[in-house]
Design an enzyme around this catalytic site. Structure first.
Site, PDB file in Angstrom:
ATOM      1  N   HIS A 167       0.827  -1.213   0.000  1.00 52.15           N
ATOM      2  CA  HIS A 167       0.000   0.000   0.000  1.00 52.15           C
ATOM      3  C   HIS A 167       0.863   1.265   0.000  1.00 52.15           C
ATOM      4  CE1 HIS A 167      -3.300  -2.705   1.326  1.00 52.15           C
ATOM      5  NE2 HIS A 167      -2.343  -3.236   2.061  1.00 52.15           N
ATOM      6  N   SER A 288      15.350  20.633 -17.621  1.00 47.97           N
ATOM      7  CA  SER A 288      14.185  21.467 -17.847  1.00 47.97           C
ATOM      8  C   SER A 288      14.618  22.729 -18.587  1.00 47.97           C
ATOM      9  CB  SER A 288      13.577  21.846 -16.490  1.00 47.97           C
ATOM     10  OG  SER A 288      12.809  23.028 -16.614  1.00 47.97           O
ATOM     11  N   LYS A 294      16.916  20.985 -12.631  1.00 48.11           N
ATOM     12  CA  LYS A 294      16.179  19.737 -12.828  1.00 48.11           C
ATOM     13  C   LYS A 294      16.987  18.629 -13.500  1.00 48.11           C
ATOM     14  CE  LYS A 294      12.408  18.918 -12.061  1.00 48.11           C
ATOM     15  NZ  LYS A 294      11.078  19.292 -12.519  1.00 48.11           N
ATOM     16  N   GLU A 301       9.556   7.623 -17.392  1.00 46.15           N
ATOM     17  CA  GLU A 301       8.185   8.117 -17.604  1.00 46.15           C
ATOM     18  C   GLU A 301       7.682   7.759 -19.000  1.00 46.15           C
ATOM     19  OE1 GLU A 301       7.715  12.202 -15.217  1.00 46.15           O
ATOM     20  OE2 GLU A 301       9.481  12.131 -16.479  1.00 46.15           O
TER      21      GLU A 301
END
Ligand code: ARG
Length: 486
Positions: A167, A288, A294, A301
């Site tokens: 969980h 970025s 970044k 992803e």
């Protein structure tokens, strides 16, 4: 000048032009062509036609000389495609038409015999099955590389503690080795699933012709054996209507991509500042355009994101097939764009995932520190009492009571005073503190498949054996059958 067909005698006219007086509309041609999708099967199409010529000769349908002309002519087409001396004509209706027309250009009359006792309906099913055989082997090779990367990471991190979650909440400590071995086992199942799909696709459809077999004395079994099939399909209608091999493999691909996606999800949050379990290499990260600091896990992803595309292709295939009557229907031509897109997406995702994690740095001290909080050893406190004879349900309650006290005191279970333990149960002795360290919690879990380093070593050995047993010597020749010069 032949008098068969009134439009043209051009070898490159549509194979079926003879019955038509009008040429097709230019938009119609563009809409119905499959050459953009099927040209990648050029080499297997040629391979199939060479076997077909051998079978036609053996069956007395063409002469030995015609057989040789066809085989050599096709070989020259293959060589020229390989060496880029010949380009696939994108105005052809499909790869079968292109190869046949080019053959007839090159060898004349004998070329017109290659399609004897054959239809593009059984030819496409044959090409797809042959091509799939190589596609599956190529993908399996990449899977083995990925499993090797995981095995290496596991071997180097057998003692590296990491919190295990259920969980998404701290559950029990495991090791990084145990975690990446879990990924590896998923990929072994993907590997064997693909082998199963290949096995079921291992029946030759050729000789089923358009749908109803042939009155000519074809020898399907001989042609199938030339092409390395175990046997022939049993029903001519089914042979040309069946696309189960794509549906099944697309399902396998979807499961595989889902596995990658889940692992990538973990990589994405492991790479956050909050987790900081992993540092992805700069080669496999992006920045970025606005925020200079970044370093984003875009590749993980993207693999996760492309999963929707793979599922979409699978669903497109199932939907395409669901209402089709026997036998061949042109709808089925759509199979290639969906299947190939799914396949290309999955094989590149496997490669990129393997590289991304091979070059990653695992922050094992941060992972280990993560095992300190969160009461990951509460089950071990209960198990301690079970070993002393207390029923588990009672022991669970005792441990829960101690967790409650520790939460109130804002400390770890191992930081509670021994007097709290004594109060909770007379069965506790001072050795409780030695037995609930994260290291001990892992070391003691020696059940088969458990995270104890000795058990994980067994998994590593088994995974290594899997890699060895499934590495075949013929792999290097796979690329000969995959035409990429498009
Ligand atoms: N290009 C077709 C396909 O990919 C194969 C040709 C069968 N065409 C036909 N009109 N019967 O499915």
């Amino acid at each position: 000048m032949s008098n068969h067909g009134t439009i043209t005698n051009d070898n490159h006219a549509a194979l079926w032009h003879g019955r038509f007086q009008e040429g097709p509309d230019a938009d119609a041609v563009k809409f119905e062509t499959s050459i953009n999708d099927d040209m990648r099967m050029a080499f297997v199409d040629i391979m199939g036609s060479q076997a077909h010529a051998k079978m036609l000769y053996k069956s007395g349908l063409i002469s030995e000389d015609e057989q040789n002309q066809i085989i050599n002519g096709l070989e020259s087409i293959k060589d020229d495609l390989k060496n880029d001396k010949l380009k696939v004509d994108l105005s052809a209706e499909d790869i079968h038409s292109f190869v046949e027309a080019t053959l007839t250009d090159r060898i004349g009359e004998a070329g017109k015999k290659v399609h004897t006792g054959r239809s593009r309906n059984d030819q496409i099913a044959l090409d797809e099955k042959l091509y799939l055989r190589y596609q599956i082997k190529k993908l399996q090779k990449e899977l083995l590389k990925l499993i090797s990367v995981l095995v290496k990471i596991a071997s180097e991190n057998k003692e590296a503690l990491i919190p295990g979650f259920t969980h998404m909440q701290h559950a029990q400590p495991v090791t990084l080795a145990q975690h990446v071995c879990a990924w590896a086992w998923m990929f072994t199942r993907d590997f064997t699933r693909l082998s199963d799909a290949a096995k079921r696709a291992d029946l030759s459809p050729i000789g089923s012709c358009a749908l109803a077999g042939s009155g000519l004395p074809l020898n399907r079994e001989y042609e199938a054996s030339l092409l390395g099939f175990t046997a022939v399909t049993d029903n001519s209608l089914d042979s040309v209507s069946d696309r189960d091999y794509y549906l099944e493999t697309a399902s396998d691909l979807s499961i595989l991509q889902m596995h990658l996606s889940r692992a990538c999800e973990e990589i994405v949050y492991w790479a956050t500042t909050e987790f900081n379990f992993v540092d992805l290499s700069e080669k496999w990260s992006t920045g970025s355009s606005i925020m200079p600091q970044k370093k984003n896990p875009d590749f993980a992803e993207l693999i996760r994101g492309k999963t929707g595309r793979v599922y979409g292709d699978m669903v497109a295939l199932f939907t395409m097939m669901k209402g089709l009557p026997l036998a061949y229907d042109r709808d089925m031509q759509e199979d290639k764009s969906s299947f190939f897109e799914a396949y290309d997406t999955v094989i590149s995702s496997v490669r990129i995932f393997a590289e991304m994690i091979r070059t990653a740095k695992w922050n094992t001290s941060v992972m280990a520190a993560g095992c300190d909080g969160g009461y990951l050893n509460a089950t071990d406190v209960a198990d301690y009492l079970v070993r002393k004879g207390l029923p588990f349900r009672t022991a669970h309650g005792v441990s829960a009571g101690l967790v409650r006290i520790a939460i109130e005191k804002n400390c770890k279970l191992e930081e509670l005073d021994f007097s709290e333990y004594e109060k909770a149960s007379p069965l506790f002795e001072k050795d409780i503190f030695d037995l609930i360290t994260p290291e001990k919690c892992v070391e003691i879990r020696k059940t088969t498949g458990g995270p104890a380093p000795s058990e994980v070593q067994k998994q590593i050995d088994k995974l290594s054996a899997f890699i060895k047993d499934n590495t075949s010597a013929e792999e290097d020749s796979i690329d000969d059958f995959i035409y990429t010069g498009v």
